[in-house]
Design an enzyme around this catalytic site. Structure first.
Site, PDB file in Angstrom:
ATOM      1  N   HIS A 100      -9.955   8.140 -14.272  1.00  0.00           N
ATOM      2  CA  HIS A 100     -10.779   8.321 -15.478  1.00  0.00           C
ATOM      3  C   HIS A 100     -11.595   9.351 -15.655  1.00  0.00           C
ATOM      4  CE1 HIS A 100     -13.804   9.017 -12.015  1.00  0.00           C
ATOM      5  NE2 HIS A 100     -13.008   8.081 -11.296  1.00  0.00           N
ATOM      6  N   GLU A 205     -11.214   1.673  -7.000  1.00  0.00           N
ATOM      7  CA  GLU A 205     -11.163   2.930  -5.984  1.00  0.00           C
ATOM      8  C   GLU A 205     -11.482   2.483  -4.645  1.00  0.00           C
ATOM      9  OE1 GLU A 205     -10.401   5.800  -5.231  1.00  0.00           O
ATOM     10  OE2 GLU A 205     -11.857   7.097  -6.045  1.00  0.00           O
TER      11      GLU A 205
END
Length: 360
Positions: A100, A205
């Site tokens: 990201h 994550e």
């Protein structure tokens, strides 16, 4: 390994797993990122064709007009040949692992410094100027995602690259936004798969006590991108984050193996879907690289690494159950005194292992 019984009680303390019947390996010799001489800290994927090496392939010999094809067209043909000539229990896929763009948590960590961030500020939802619980992209993060968008378009136009056959994305806001900015409104080649990423819980994550790892509810995610599919069984509330315990690297690798098992060997035509996009995070991409046997390669925010992966399924393997423990993380209850290398709580505020944020 396949995770079993993903419940808050279990995931907060230990990951129960069933041994995977698939072995993953990286097929090297195709990308600069495979080579030890390539410095990840200075590597710019947009300057070197995603890192694809200029070379010939065995499959070139069967092409009548190989010299008229681009490097990416010939590489795609090579991957197709690998799949066509392999046993039904072997599958090759190119994983485009995209990190990201910069989120507000990244900016906050830079502002406070690693020590203070990790032992206090990351356990807060934000400060007076920014929110980083399930952080959104900063303006810089949006720009990084648009760099990826423009580079994909350049590769489509100039290299006639085969765009992904399947798209997957982490459920955290920064990755959803990054995928949207990267792939929406691209002028895809004729016959290309539609950009409609499947939102998958286990591509998130690494789960720490940091609030940036605490995702929003399913209904919030759906409202952000209502046309994007969400995988079956996705819970309304985040059942994996509790602000007290964190995944170890071993536990995260169990999770990464599980989600890769859900990407490979998915159907009779799975070999034909050989290019896969995964928009995820630095820690999760590092875990995936460990699982597939790739060398360590840290990505800057917004960067992409393609990896050719060979998956080999053992149909005769017997399932065995094991467990991988999570760990508690001590942190300060008020802003810490810090040094260059460590975090020191004020003497009046000893470290605790209970969450600072109570509305979880």
């Amino acid at each position: 390994m396949k995770l079993l019984a993903l419940t808050p009680a279990l995931m907060g303390l230990v990951a129960f797993a069933q041994a995977s019947t698939i072995t993953y390996t990286t097929v090297t010799g195709f990308f600069l990122q495979d080579e030890t001489a390539t410095d990840a800290s200075t590597f710019d994927y947009t300057a070197v064709n995603f890192g694809l090496l200029n070379r010939t392939y065995p499959a070139d010999q069967k092409l009548k007009h190989a010299k008229e094809l681009t490097q990416w067209e010939r590489f795609y043909n090579q991957v197709e040949q690998l799949n066509d000539e392999s046993h039904s229990d072997i599958e090759y896929k190119v994983l485009f692992l995209g990190r990201h763009g910069e989120g507000w948590h990244n900016a906050a960590q830079t502002y406070y410094g690693d020590a203070a961030w990790n032992c206090y500020w990351a356990e807060e939802n934000g400060n007076s100027t920014a929110t980083w619980m399930d952080a959104e992209l900063t303006d810089n993060g949006v720009d990084q995602a648009l760099v990826a968008h423009n580079f994909w378009q350049k590769e489509i136009d100039e290299q006639r690259i085969h765009t992904p056959d399947n798209y997957f994305v982490s459920p955290l806001t920064r990755t959803l936004q990054t995928a949207n900015y990267t792939f929406t409104d691209l002028k895809f080649p004729k016959g290309a798969a539609k950009f409609s990423p499947l939102i998958k819980e286990l591509f998130r994550e690494g789960i720490s006590i940091h609030t940036c790892d605490h995702r929003h509810p399913r209904s919030y995610i759906h409202d952000l991108f209502p046309e994007w599919p969400i995988e079956k069984g996705f819970s309304e509330e985040d059942e994996l984050w509790n602000g007290v315990t964190a995944e170890t690297s071993a536990a995260q690798d169990v999770r990464s193996t599980t989600v890769l098992d859900e990407v490979f060997f998915t159907s009779a035509s799975s070999k034909k879907d050989s290019f896969v996009s995964v928009t995820s995070h630095s820690g999760e991409i590092s875990s995936i690289l460990r699982v597939v046997g790739h060398r360590t390669f840290s990505l800057n925010t917004g960067a992409v690494i393609p990896v050719l992966v060979k998956a080999e399924r053992d149909a005769k393997a017997k399932a065995t159950t094991t467990s991988v423990a999570w760990t508690t993380s001590a942190h300060c209850t008020v802003p810490p005194l810090t040094s260059v290398t460590a975090c020191v709580c004020p003497s009046s505020a000893v470290p605790v292992t209970t969450p600072l944020v109570t509305d979880v």
